[in-house]
Enzyme design. Structure first.
Site, PDB file in Angstrom:
ATOM      1  N   ARG A 284       0.805  -0.889  -0.030  1.00 51.46           N
ATOM      2  CA  ARG A 284      -0.089   0.178   0.047  1.00 51.46           C
ATOM      3  C   ARG A 284       0.759   1.236  -0.077  1.00 51.46           C
ATOM      4  O   ARG A 284       1.918   1.162   0.695  1.00 51.46           O
ATOM      5  CB  ARG A 284      -0.851  -0.002   1.250  1.00 51.46           C
ATOM      6  CG  ARG A 284      -1.864  -1.018   1.577  1.00 51.46           C
ATOM      7  CD  ARG A 284      -2.933  -0.605   2.356  1.00 51.46           C
ATOM      8  NE  ARG A 284      -2.737   0.390   3.359  1.00 51.46           N
ATOM      9  CZ  ARG A 284      -3.817   0.670   4.457  1.00 51.46           C
ATOM     10  NH1 ARG A 284      -4.960   0.573   4.123  1.00 51.46           N
ATOM     11  NH2 ARG A 284      -3.425   1.384   5.344  1.00 51.46           N
TER      12      ARG A 284
ATOM     13  N   THR B 275      -1.449   7.455   0.072  1.00 50.78           N
ATOM     14  CA  THR B 275      -2.744   7.283  -0.544  1.00 50.78           C
ATOM     15  C   THR B 275      -3.330   5.961  -0.196  1.00 50.78           C
ATOM     16  O   THR B 275      -4.613   5.919  -0.344  1.00 50.78           O
ATOM     17  CB  THR B 275      -2.678   7.214  -2.007  1.00 50.78           C
ATOM     18  OG1 THR B 275      -1.793   6.044  -2.395  1.00 50.78           O
ATOM     19  CG2 THR B 275      -1.974   8.325  -2.428  1.00 50.78           C
TER      20      THR B 275
ATOM     21  N   ASP C  31       0.045  -1.470  12.500  1.00 51.23           N
ATOM     22  CA  ASP C  31       0.471  -2.241  11.200  1.00 51.23           C
ATOM     23  C   ASP C  31       1.078  -3.594  11.504  1.00 51.23           C
ATOM     24  O   ASP C  31       2.078  -3.839  12.043  1.00 51.23           O
ATOM     25  CB  ASP C  31       1.802  -1.251  10.595  1.00 51.23           C
ATOM     26  CG  ASP C  31       2.235  -1.561   9.566  1.00 51.23           C
ATOM     27  OD1 ASP C  31       2.430  -2.724   9.385  1.00 51.23           O
ATOM     28  OD2 ASP C  31       2.509  -1.052   8.393  1.00 51.23           O
TER      29      ASP C  31
ATOM     30  N   ASP D 148       4.644  -4.534  10.430  1.00 44.20           N
ATOM     31  CA  ASP D 148       5.780  -3.846  11.201  1.00 44.20           C
ATOM     32  C   ASP D 148       6.057  -4.731  12.657  1.00 44.20           C
ATOM     33  O   ASP D 148       7.026  -4.797  13.072  1.00 44.20           O
ATOM     34  CB  ASP D 148       5.421  -2.296  11.291  1.00 44.20           C
ATOM     35  CG  ASP D 148       5.850  -1.662  10.060  1.00 44.20           C
ATOM     36  OD1 ASP D 148       6.698  -2.105   9.506  1.00 44.20           O
ATOM     37  OD2 ASP D 148       5.503  -0.202  10.034  1.00 44.20           O
TER      38      ASP D 148
HETATM   39  C1  PRP Z   1      -0.912  -4.230   4.673  1.00 47.16           C
HETATM   40  C2  PRP Z   1      -1.654  -5.525   4.768  1.00 47.16           C
HETATM   41  C3  PRP Z   1      -2.380  -5.794   3.451  1.00 47.16           C
HETATM   42  C4  PRP Z   1      -3.025  -4.483   3.156  1.00 47.16           C
HETATM   43  C5  PRP Z   1      -4.326  -4.190   3.677  1.00 47.16           C
HETATM   44  O1  PRP Z   1       0.138  -4.630   3.849  1.00 47.16           O
HETATM   45  O2  PRP Z   1      -0.829  -6.859   5.049  1.00 47.16           O
HETATM   46  O3  PRP Z   1      -1.689  -6.426   2.648  1.00 47.16           O
HETATM   47  O4  PRP Z   1      -2.143  -3.449   3.877  1.00 47.16           O
HETATM   48  O5  PRP Z   1      -4.770  -2.907   3.197  1.00 47.16           O
HETATM   49  P1  PRP Z   1      -5.745  -2.585   2.195  1.00 47.16           P
HETATM   50  O6  PRP Z   1      -6.887  -3.454   2.404  1.00 47.16           O
HETATM   51  O7  PRP Z   1      -6.028  -1.333   2.258  1.00 47.16           O
HETATM   52  O8  PRP Z   1      -5.092  -2.893   0.972  1.00 47.16           O
HETATM   53  P2  PRP Z   1       1.177  -3.286   3.704  1.00 47.16           P
HETATM   54  O9  PRP Z   1       0.960  -2.790   2.146  1.00 47.16           O
HETATM   55  O10 PRP Z   1       1.282  -2.361   4.748  1.00 47.16           O
HETATM   56  O11 PRP Z   1       2.543  -3.937   3.405  1.00 47.16           O
HETATM   57  P3  PRP Z   1       3.263  -5.033   4.758  1.00 47.16           P
HETATM   58  O12 PRP Z   1       2.600  -6.267   4.290  1.00 47.16           O
HETATM   59  O13 PRP Z   1       4.700  -4.831   4.033  1.00 47.16           O
HETATM   60  O14 PRP Z   1       3.195  -4.478   6.039  1.00 47.16           O
HETATM   61  N1  URA Z   2      -2.436  -2.734   7.244  1.00 47.24           N
HETATM   62  C1  URA Z   2      -2.019  -2.976   8.202  1.00 47.24           C
HETATM   63  O1  URA Z   2      -1.274  -3.527   8.692  1.00 47.24           O
HETATM   64  N2  URA Z   2      -2.834  -2.651   9.304  1.00 47.24           N
HETATM   65  C2  URA Z   2      -4.017  -1.927   8.911  1.00 47.24           C
HETATM   66  O2  URA Z   2      -4.942  -1.509   9.946  1.00 47.24           O
HETATM   67  C3  URA Z   2      -4.362  -1.404   7.707  1.00 47.24           C
HETATM   68  C4  URA Z   2      -3.364  -2.051   6.573  1.00 47.24           C
END
Ligand code: PRP
Ligand code: URA
Length: 250
Positions: A143, A147, A241, A244
């Site tokens: 993501r 945005t 997150d 993280d």
């Molecule tokens: C997080 C999570 C999902 C996404 C959800 O990943 O693991 O993949 O956000 O959000 P959405 O439904 O609005 O798309 P992120 O892109 O933050 O990356 P990460 O897995 O590296 O934490």
């Molecule tokens: N990704 C996360 O890890 N947490 C949230 O709440 C949304 C997206």
């Protein structure tokens, strides 16, 4: 679907669970639980006191990484075990050591896991613990931090994925953008929509509604549907997150 639901997602109101007698907690102390969405393709894990306690631990900002990983893994195991219930089985006659015939069942068809990187990788071990030497494909979607738009970077999937049931892994379903992009990749490789099962820890009501409207034949197993999204498209109350906290990059 479990637990039983009586309202649609659009008109669902948060309700208070019955507090477990042994804890002495009153409904006032209890966490708020959204009603599960009423679609037979969506399964919300039974809202037991054990599950709510595990979710409380990983939601708590004070929970350190080791505990976050340990308790997340316990929920992931519950999701995988429930997910496997949604795969097709056929009748399977055997004979027990007593020489007695018994007609049971066995799984029909091949499966694979596909994790949405990075956070979805946290769910791979839980799947391997239940399905020895399962094949696991990867789709890297991130993501945009400003945005919240999901962007696809990379995928590597088993060549015969179109012939497999796919357990798609991602702990968070917020806007739904990442999961939708991942499903589009799977469909473009010939995986039938009704052969995809999405395993998820926490979903937002708007994310799960959008996702299930776009893919009405795709099944979802989630541990909890939260209250909504904040102005940065984070799930609220949520847990922050996930990636993280699980991988220690916060
Ligand atoms: C997080 C999570 C999902 C996404 C959800 O990943 O693991 O993949 O956000 O959000 P959405 O439904 O609005 O798309 P992120 O892109 O933050 O990356 P990460 O897995 O590296 O934490
Ligand atoms: N990704 C996360 O890890 N947490 C949230 O709440 C949304 C997206």
């Amino acid at each position: 679907m479990s637990p039983t639901c009586t309202t649609t997602l659009a008109d669902s109101e948060p309700t208070l669970p019955t507090a477990p007698a042994s804890t002495g907690a009153s409904p006032k102390d209890a966490v708020r639980i959204s009603n599960p969405p009423c679609k037979d393709t969506i399964t919300v894990l039974p809202q037991t006191s054990q599950l709510i306690a595990l979710l409380t631990l990983i939601r708590d900002r004070k929970t350190q990484r080791g505990d976050f990983v340990f308790y997340s893994n316990r929920i992931i195991r519950l999701l995988v075990e429930e997910g496997l219930n949604h795969l097709p089985v056929v009748s399977h006659p055997i004979e027990t050591p007593l020489g007695t015939p018994y007609t049971g069942v066995k799984f029909q068809g091949k499966i694979c896991g596909v994790s949405i990187m990075r956070a979805g990788e946290s769910m791979e071990q839980g799947l391997r613990d239940c399905c020895r030497s399962v094949r696991i494909g990867k789709i890297l979607i991130q993501r945009d931090e400003e945005t919240a738009q999901a962007k696809l970077f990379y995928d590597k999937l088993p060549e015969d994925i179109a012939d497999r049931y796919v357990l798609l892994l991602d702990p968070m379903l917020a806007t739904g953008g990442s999961a939708i992009k991942a499903v589009e990749v799977l469909l473009s490789r010939g995986v039938p929509e009704d052969h995809i099962l999405f395993l998820n820890l926490i979903a937002s009501p708007e994310g799960i509604e959008k996702f299930s409207e776009m893919f009405p034949k795709l099944r979802v197993v989630t541990a909890f549907v939260d209250e909504g999204l904040d102005d940065k498209s984070y799930i609220t109350p949520g847990l922050g997150d996930f990636g993280d906290r699980y991988f220690g990059t916060a």
